[in-house]
Design a protein around this motif. Structure first.
Motif, PDB file in Angstrom:
ATOM      1  N   TRP A   1       2.579   1.595  -3.462  1.00  0.00           N
ATOM      2  CA  TRP A   1       1.670   2.071  -4.504  1.00  0.00           C
ATOM      3  C   TRP A   1       1.274   3.527  -4.274  1.00  0.00           C
ATOM      4  O   TRP A   1       1.155   4.306  -5.215  1.00  0.00           O
ATOM      5  CB  TRP A   1       0.422   1.200  -4.574  1.00  0.00           C
ATOM      6  CG  TRP A   1      -0.561   1.732  -5.582  1.00  0.00           C
ATOM      7  CD1 TRP A   1      -1.735   2.364  -5.332  1.00  0.00           C
ATOM      8  CD2 TRP A   1      -0.405   1.720  -7.006  1.00  0.00           C
ATOM      9  NE1 TRP A   1      -2.334   2.739  -6.507  1.00  0.00           N
ATOM     10  CE2 TRP A   1      -1.540   2.357  -7.552  1.00  0.00           C
ATOM     11  CE3 TRP A   1       0.573   1.222  -7.862  1.00  0.00           C
ATOM     12  CZ2 TRP A   1      -1.712   2.508  -8.910  1.00  0.00           C
ATOM     13  CZ3 TRP A   1       0.393   1.374  -9.226  1.00  0.00           C
ATOM     14  CH2 TRP A   1      -0.735   2.012  -9.736  1.00  0.00           C
TER      15      TRP A   1
ATOM     16  N   LEU B   1      -4.459  -5.803 -12.870  1.00  0.00           N
ATOM     17  CA  LEU B   1      -4.614  -7.207 -12.491  1.00  0.00           C
ATOM     18  C   LEU B   1      -5.182  -8.017 -13.643  1.00  0.00           C
ATOM     19  O   LEU B   1      -4.702  -9.112 -13.965  1.00  0.00           O
ATOM     20  CB  LEU B   1      -5.516  -7.313 -11.263  1.00  0.00           C
ATOM     21  CG  LEU B   1      -5.898  -8.728 -10.820  1.00  0.00           C
ATOM     22  CD1 LEU B   1      -4.686  -9.473 -10.307  1.00  0.00           C
ATOM     23  CD2 LEU B   1      -6.975  -8.673  -9.730  1.00  0.00           C
TER      24      LEU B   1
ATOM     25  N   HIS C   1     -10.630   0.879 -10.884  1.00  0.00           N
ATOM     26  CA  HIS C   1      -9.364   1.336 -10.314  1.00  0.00           C
ATOM     27  C   HIS C   1      -8.247   0.775 -11.187  1.00  0.00           C
ATOM     28  O   HIS C   1      -8.335  -0.342 -11.693  1.00  0.00           O
ATOM     29  CB  HIS C   1      -9.225   0.839  -8.875  1.00  0.00           C
ATOM     30  CG  HIS C   1      -8.095   1.486  -8.131  1.00  0.00           C
ATOM     31  ND1 HIS C   1      -6.776   1.165  -8.356  1.00  0.00           N
ATOM     32  CD2 HIS C   1      -8.098   2.439  -7.168  1.00  0.00           C
ATOM     33  CE1 HIS C   1      -6.011   1.882  -7.563  1.00  0.00           C
ATOM     34  NE2 HIS C   1      -6.780   2.678  -6.823  1.00  0.00           N
TER      35      HIS C   1
ATOM     36  N   SER D   1       0.828  -1.206   0.000  1.00  0.00           N
ATOM     37  CA  SER D   1       0.000   0.000   0.000  1.00  0.00           C
ATOM     38  C   SER D   1       0.862   1.256   0.000  1.00  0.00           C
ATOM     39  O   SER D   1       0.605   2.204  -0.755  1.00  0.00           O
ATOM     40  CB  SER D   1      -0.929  -0.009   1.216  1.00  0.00           C
ATOM     41  OG  SER D   1      -1.705   1.167   1.265  1.00  0.00           O
TER      42      SER D   1
ATOM     43  N   LEU E   1      -5.498   2.672  -3.066  1.00  0.00           N
ATOM     44  CA  LEU E   1      -5.790   1.285  -3.389  1.00  0.00           C
ATOM     45  C   LEU E   1      -7.301   1.058  -3.372  1.00  0.00           C
ATOM     46  O   LEU E   1      -8.017   1.666  -2.569  1.00  0.00           O
ATOM     47  CB  LEU E   1      -5.120   0.346  -2.393  1.00  0.00           C
ATOM     48  CG  LEU E   1      -3.604   0.219  -2.498  1.00  0.00           C
ATOM     49  CD1 LEU E   1      -3.071  -0.602  -1.334  1.00  0.00           C
ATOM     50  CD2 LEU E   1      -3.206  -0.425  -3.815  1.00  0.00           C
TER      51      LEU E   1
ATOM     52  N   MET F   1      -5.491  -0.456 -10.461  1.00  0.00           N
ATOM     53  CA  MET F   1      -4.948  -1.712  -9.956  1.00  0.00           C
ATOM     54  C   MET F   1      -5.789  -2.901 -10.421  1.00  0.00           C
ATOM     55  O   MET F   1      -5.258  -3.951 -10.763  1.00  0.00           O
ATOM     56  CB  MET F   1      -4.867  -1.677  -8.427  1.00  0.00           C
ATOM     57  CG  MET F   1      -3.761  -0.810  -7.866  1.00  0.00           C
ATOM     58  SD  MET F   1      -2.118  -1.401  -8.355  1.00  0.00           S
ATOM     59  CE  MET F   1      -2.110  -3.023  -7.623  1.00  0.00           C
ATOM     60  N   THR F   2      -7.099  -2.728 -10.438  1.00  0.00           N
ATOM     61  CA  THR F   2      -7.975  -3.786 -10.940  1.00  0.00           C
ATOM     62  C   THR F   2      -7.730  -4.011 -12.423  1.00  0.00           C
ATOM     63  O   THR F   2      -7.651  -5.161 -12.888  1.00  0.00           O
ATOM     64  CB  THR F   2      -9.451  -3.411 -10.702  1.00  0.00           C
ATOM     65  OG1 THR F   2      -9.651  -3.082  -9.337  1.00  0.00           O
ATOM     66  CG2 THR F   2     -10.370  -4.552 -11.092  1.00  0.00           C
TER      67      THR F   2
ATOM     68  N   LEU G   1     -12.606  -4.203  -5.844  1.00  0.00           N
ATOM     69  CA  LEU G   1     -11.666  -4.952  -6.683  1.00  0.00           C
ATOM     70  C   LEU G   1     -12.300  -6.249  -7.168  1.00  0.00           C
ATOM     71  O   LEU G   1     -12.231  -6.576  -8.352  1.00  0.00           O
ATOM     72  CB  LEU G   1     -10.390  -5.239  -5.889  1.00  0.00           C
ATOM     73  CG  LEU G   1      -9.200  -5.807  -6.681  1.00  0.00           C
ATOM     74  CD1 LEU G   1      -7.885  -5.371  -6.044  1.00  0.00           C
ATOM     75  CD2 LEU G   1      -9.244  -7.334  -6.748  1.00  0.00           C
TER      76      LEU G   1
ATOM     77  N   ALA H   1       2.837   1.126 -16.775  1.00  0.00           N
ATOM     78  CA  ALA H   1       2.381  -0.057 -16.038  1.00  0.00           C
ATOM     79  C   ALA H   1       1.864  -1.152 -16.980  1.00  0.00           C
ATOM     80  O   ALA H   1       2.307  -2.301 -16.891  1.00  0.00           O
ATOM     81  CB  ALA H   1       1.328   0.329 -15.007  1.00  0.00           C
TER      82      ALA H   1
END
Length: 325
Positions: A18, A218, A212, A15, A130, A214-215, A136, A34
């Motif tokens: 990021w 992923l 998001h 966390s 996050l 990050m999702t 997520l 990314a």
């Protein structure tokens, strides 16, 4: 107890890392570097290693190929020149998709002065960059389902449709110039077809629901690994998410010149009757047998499959009646 503390510390450090990255880099930089890193590390580099293995040790590679000698890249039509073309265009298409995403972000944030299309930065007061676990999970499930649904209908009704016109012709003469796939073939297509079929289904879903980042990353990583393994042509694959069945359906799709198996997971092929060879229900049974799942679960899956088949039949019947009226 130690395991719990270790997991908590890892999450805290992740966390903080990021948060630091999100504070120091712009949304444009994050949306370019990314995805580029993930596509390079999880798709381009493994595909390169697989290809070098196929070319460098063909006597060993052929033992691992599902289609035997015919699956070796050097044995296929076009030889070394075709391999160079496949690798070159695949790398170009991957870079093109990343550049298109970065270009859209630049247009929206720098030119139009709007918020980023993906959720990148959290609250400035809490520094919470996050996604929460529920968001997520929910968005990952939406992205997974939407991407597979869109890919199926684009692949079937545009790229392999008699009415697909130029796009269908491009897809056939580029992507289906390869008889048996190897990993680079997943991204080998006319650039327009690649963007429509491989890039847009996930990206459009992500910006529609404002995932998001990050999702989104992923899912990019997950789908990169999926393409690497399921197009590799190998019969020795991780068993998770029924990769072997997905790889077998990809082989059948390529070898038939696109007469079936249009979806990555095979669920919509099973529902619409476009499966070539074993369908997704066969894969589920094999997975259950492998992990010693009891008969009750198997019967539950069979019942669900029969119910879904009946529902699809009823929908088709209603559609036929409405057309008759």
């Amino acid at each position: 107890m130690l395991s719990s503390w270790s997991t908590s510390l890892n999450l805290v450090f992740f966390s903080l890392t990021w948060t630091t990255v999100a504070m120091n880099y712009s949304p444009l930089q994050l949306e370019f570097f990314a995805p580029l890193m993930l596509r390079t590390v999880l798709y381009l580099l493994p595909s390169t290693l697989f290809l070098l293995f196929d070319l460098g040790v063909p006597s060993l590679a052929v033992e691992l190929k599902s289609q035997g000698d015919a699956a070796l890249p050097a044995r296929q039509k076009g030889g070394a020149g075709k391999i160079r073309a496949v690798v070159g265009w695949s790398c170009f298409n991957v870079l093109l998709a990343v550049a298109v995403q970065a270009g859209v972000e630049w247009l929206v944030t720098d030119v139009l002065r709007m918020r980023s299309l993906l959720l990148i930065k959290g609250s400035a007061w809490t520094l919470n960059h996050l996604p929460n676990p529920w968001s997520l999970f929910k968005h990952a499930a939406i992205g997974l389902a939407s991407r597979n649904i869109l890919q199926y209908y684009i692949h079937n009704h545009i790229l392999h449709s008699p009415n697909g016109g130029t796009l269908a012709n491009w897809h056939q003469t580029w992507h289906h110039s390869i008889y048996v796939p190897y990993s680079f073939v997943a991204a080998y297509d006319h650039p327009v077809c690649y963007l429509i079929h491989r890039f847009l289904p996930l990206y459009l879903t992500a910006i529609t629901f404002r995932f998001h980042i990050m999702t989104y990353l992923l899912l990019v990583g997950l789908f990169s690994l999926e393409e690497t393994f399921t197009y590799s042509g190998y019969n020795v694959l991780p068993s998770t998410i029924m990769l072997r069945g997905m790889a077998r359906r990809n082989d059948a799709h390529m070898m038939s010149k696109g007469k079936g198996n249009y979806g990555p997971f095979g669920v919509l092929d099973w529902a619409h009757g476009t499966t070539l060879g074993g369908d997704v229900m066969d894969d589920l049974h094999k997975e259950m047998d492998k992990h010693n799942v009891d008969d009750r679960s198997a019967k539950t899956i069979d019942a669900a499959g029969e119910a879904a088949t009946g529902l699809v039949g009823k929908l088709k019947g209603k559609s036929a009646k409405s057309r008759g009226k």
